[in-house]
Design an enzyme around this catalytic site. Sequence first.
Site, PDB file in Angstrom:
ATOM      1  N   ASP A 173      48.744  43.610  37.268  1.00 58.37           N
ATOM      2  CA  ASP A 173      47.759  43.343  38.318  1.00 58.37           C
ATOM      3  C   ASP A 173      47.276  41.897  38.275  1.00 58.37           C
ATOM      4  OD1 ASP A 173      47.840  45.946  39.255  1.00 58.37           O
ATOM      5  OD2 ASP A 173      46.156  46.614  38.031  1.00 58.37           O
TER       6      ASP A 173
ATOM      7  N   TYR B  91      51.146  47.252  25.299  1.00 55.52           N
ATOM      8  CA  TYR B  91      50.064  46.425  25.819  1.00 55.52           C
ATOM      9  C   TYR B  91      49.065  46.088  24.715  1.00 55.52           C
ATOM     10  CZ  TYR B  91      51.310  47.134  30.743  1.00 55.52           C
ATOM     11  OH  TYR B  91      51.960  47.138  31.954  1.00 55.52           O
TER      12      TYR B  91
ATOM     13  N   ARG C 249      43.051  49.724  31.387  1.00 53.39           N
ATOM     14  CA  ARG C 249      41.707  49.194  31.629  1.00 53.39           C
ATOM     15  C   ARG C 249      40.666  50.318  31.719  1.00 53.39           C
ATOM     16  NH1 ARG C 249      42.510  45.702  36.764  1.00 53.39           N
ATOM     17  NH2 ARG C 249      40.237  45.587  36.623  1.00 53.39           N
TER      18      ARG C 249
ATOM     19  N   ARG D   3      54.710  46.090  36.897  1.00 52.28           N
ATOM     20  CA  ARG D   3      53.994  45.218  37.817  1.00 52.28           C
ATOM     21  C   ARG D   3      52.566  45.038  37.324  1.00 52.28           C
ATOM     22  NH1 ARG D   3      55.762  48.022  43.586  1.00 52.28           N
ATOM     23  NH2 ARG D   3      57.997  47.504  43.499  1.00 52.28           N
TER      24      ARG D   3
END
Length: 256
Positions: free
Chosen positions: A52, A111, A202, A50
Amino acid sequence: MPRFALKVEYDGAPFAGWQRQAEHPSVQGAIEAALAKLEPGEHTIAAAGRTDAGVHARGQVCHCDLQKDWSPFRLSEALNHHLKPLPVAIVDAAEVEGDWHARFSAMERRYLFRLVSRRAPLTLEAGQVWQVKHDLELAPMQEAARHLIGLHDFTTFRSTMCQAASPVKTLDALDIRELETDWGTEFQFRLRARSFLHNQVRSFVGTLERVGAGAWAPEDVKAALDARDRAACGPVCPPQGLYLVGVGYPDDPFQR
């Protein structure tokens, strides 16, 4: 009911994230609405992760169950037609076994985070990267990143809203490269793990940026990790430079 795996690309800027929400646009909601145009009724899809609000994807994976035995090509073409003009595309589709699951069958997630150093405002890359106006040093960031690879308690680098049962995860790779481009100096952070905590990527990048800027020493990242305290984390960077680029499976449904 045949089950299909979908590989999805999207620009996260106009969405409140992947997950369906009652009052805000979501990527999940957009795809489920497109499925309802093909087969009327309610549809619920499951994704590998999921993302953001504001986070992009080049290789998100989800699965759906349908009544009709669609050919994967026709299914992807029909969905892309009904997804217009939203910045969401089905780049591949494959029929899978009924017990195959986009999330639970996954072995790893990959990622990419893009960070650009340049003084002038970005135009063409705006919303696609995180921009800083100061110079960054690559080598200290690479040195600091090595402290994060492996099995660790990542309490420092996860959101206080994270719902994972444990902060202990294994980070398999965190590679940082510097590229001289026409739009500035770009730093690419590539991360790979079986799974990630909420805001973990992040938090990593925001902290490593402080190292590249000279505000932190590489060993300060190890001290922050060892502290197992969210307050020891550096700043959490904005979402627009983050991309889910791939999901790994024991038997990749998209490899024909």
